[in-house]
Design a protein around this motif. Structure first.
Motif, PDB file in Angstrom:
ATOM      1  N   ILE A  54     -16.307 -48.356 -38.600  1.00  0.00           N
ATOM      2  CA  ILE A  54     -16.312 -46.864 -38.586  1.00  0.00           C
ATOM      3  C   ILE A  54     -16.787 -46.461 -40.177  1.00  0.00           C
ATOM      4  O   ILE A  54     -17.670 -45.521 -40.245  1.00  0.00           O
ATOM      5  CB  ILE A  54     -15.140 -46.074 -38.194  1.00  0.00           C
ATOM      6  CG1 ILE A  54     -15.617 -44.383 -38.018  1.00  0.00           C
ATOM      7  CG2 ILE A  54     -13.844 -46.198 -39.048  1.00  0.00           C
ATOM      8  CD1 ILE A  54     -16.447 -44.264 -36.706  1.00  0.00           C
ATOM      9  N   GLN A  55     -16.158 -47.262 -41.150  1.00  0.00           N
ATOM     10  CA  GLN A  55     -16.597 -46.896 -42.459  1.00  0.00           C
ATOM     11  C   GLN A  55     -17.880 -47.251 -42.455  1.00  0.00           C
ATOM     12  O   GLN A  55     -18.768 -46.498 -43.357  1.00  0.00           O
ATOM     13  CB  GLN A  55     -15.732 -47.604 -43.372  1.00  0.00           C
ATOM     14  CG  GLN A  55     -14.063 -47.270 -43.283  1.00  0.00           C
ATOM     15  CD  GLN A  55     -13.965 -45.841 -43.844  1.00  0.00           C
ATOM     16  OE1 GLN A  55     -14.756 -45.241 -44.593  1.00  0.00           O
ATOM     17  NE2 GLN A  55     -12.947 -45.093 -43.435  1.00  0.00           N
ATOM     18  N   VAL A  56     -18.586 -48.470 -42.223  1.00  0.00           N
ATOM     19  CA  VAL A  56     -19.959 -48.679 -42.288  1.00  0.00           C
ATOM     20  C   VAL A  56     -20.750 -47.981 -41.737  1.00  0.00           C
ATOM     21  O   VAL A  56     -21.916 -47.532 -42.192  1.00  0.00           O
ATOM     22  CB  VAL A  56     -20.039 -50.202 -41.799  1.00  0.00           C
ATOM     23  CG1 VAL A  56     -21.531 -50.579 -41.731  1.00  0.00           C
ATOM     24  CG2 VAL A  56     -19.282 -51.457 -42.684  1.00  0.00           C
ATOM     25  N   PHE A  57     -20.419 -47.391 -40.490  1.00  0.00           N
ATOM     26  CA  PHE A  57     -21.212 -46.301 -39.595  1.00  0.00           C
ATOM     27  C   PHE A  57     -21.269 -45.154 -40.625  1.00  0.00           C
ATOM     28  O   PHE A  57     -22.425 -44.836 -40.643  1.00  0.00           O
ATOM     29  CB  PHE A  57     -20.525 -45.941 -38.341  1.00  0.00           C
ATOM     30  CG  PHE A  57     -21.234 -44.856 -37.751  1.00  0.00           C
ATOM     31  CD1 PHE A  57     -22.319 -45.173 -37.054  1.00  0.00           C
ATOM     32  CD2 PHE A  57     -20.866 -43.643 -37.781  1.00  0.00           C
ATOM     33  CE1 PHE A  57     -22.666 -44.061 -36.431  1.00  0.00           C
ATOM     34  CE2 PHE A  57     -21.275 -42.478 -37.193  1.00  0.00           C
ATOM     35  CZ  PHE A  57     -22.454 -42.711 -36.461  1.00  0.00           C
ATOM     36  N   TYR A  58     -20.503 -44.391 -41.011  1.00  0.00           N
ATOM     37  CA  TYR A  58     -20.570 -43.440 -41.971  1.00  0.00           C
ATOM     38  C   TYR A  58     -21.188 -43.710 -43.229  1.00  0.00           C
ATOM     39  O   TYR A  58     -21.827 -42.687 -43.669  1.00  0.00           O
ATOM     40  CB  TYR A  58     -19.028 -42.671 -42.027  1.00  0.00           C
ATOM     41  CG  TYR A  58     -18.816 -41.885 -41.058  1.00  0.00           C
ATOM     42  CD1 TYR A  58     -19.231 -40.766 -40.593  1.00  0.00           C
ATOM     43  CD2 TYR A  58     -17.515 -42.188 -40.113  1.00  0.00           C
ATOM     44  CE1 TYR A  58     -18.898 -39.919 -39.300  1.00  0.00           C
ATOM     45  CE2 TYR A  58     -17.176 -41.626 -39.067  1.00  0.00           C
ATOM     46  CZ  TYR A  58     -17.808 -40.263 -38.567  1.00  0.00           C
ATOM     47  OH  TYR A  58     -17.498 -39.689 -37.832  1.00  0.00           O
ATOM     48  N   GLY A  59     -21.084 -44.866 -43.760  1.00  0.00           N
ATOM     49  CA  GLY A  59     -21.932 -45.138 -45.066  1.00  0.00           C
ATOM     50  C   GLY A  59     -23.261 -45.283 -44.688  1.00  0.00           C
ATOM     51  O   GLY A  59     -24.123 -44.558 -45.461  1.00  0.00           O
TER      52      GLY A  59
END
Length: 112
Positions: A54-59
């Motif tokens: 999810i962090q990679v998605f938002y990044g």
């Protein structure tokens, strides 16, 4: 080029943004999106495997916002959607509630 060197160059581009992000609200959007992308990718590197995707998605979403802010032309797309998962087309409506296909059952009681 190493990852820290790439981020250093990207950080420097906030002060002299490319394309149409050279002034006004696009400049602000570009700078903010790059900063948030960097912070979110750093968070992804520091968290466990359960939350990393999810962090990679938002990044990636924030990186895309920076690209959109700098874009000269975005064919058929509005730049600056309100949420990274996209936006509804103009004139569409959002249902006021979600309907369920089957009623929910109460949770079973724990044995005493």
């Amino acid at each position: 080029m190493s990852t820290p060197e790439a981020w250093e160059q990207l950080r420097a581009s906030r002060w002299s943004p490319p394309g149409r992000a050279d002034s006004g609200s696009r400049r602000n959007a570009y700078a903010a999106a790059l900063e948030q992308a960097e912070q979110t990718f750093q968070a992804a590197a520091a968290v466990g495997t359960a939350t990393r995707p999810i962090q990679v998605f938002y990044g990636l979403s924030q990186a895309g916002r920076a690209i959109a802010a700098a874009a000269v032309v975005l064919k058929g797309k509005r730049s600056g959607t309100s949420h990274p998962t996209g936006s509804r087309p103009p004139g569409s409506t959002c249902p006021s509630r979600v309907s369920r296909s089957a009623p929910t059952r109460p949770a079973p009681r724990a044995a005493s």
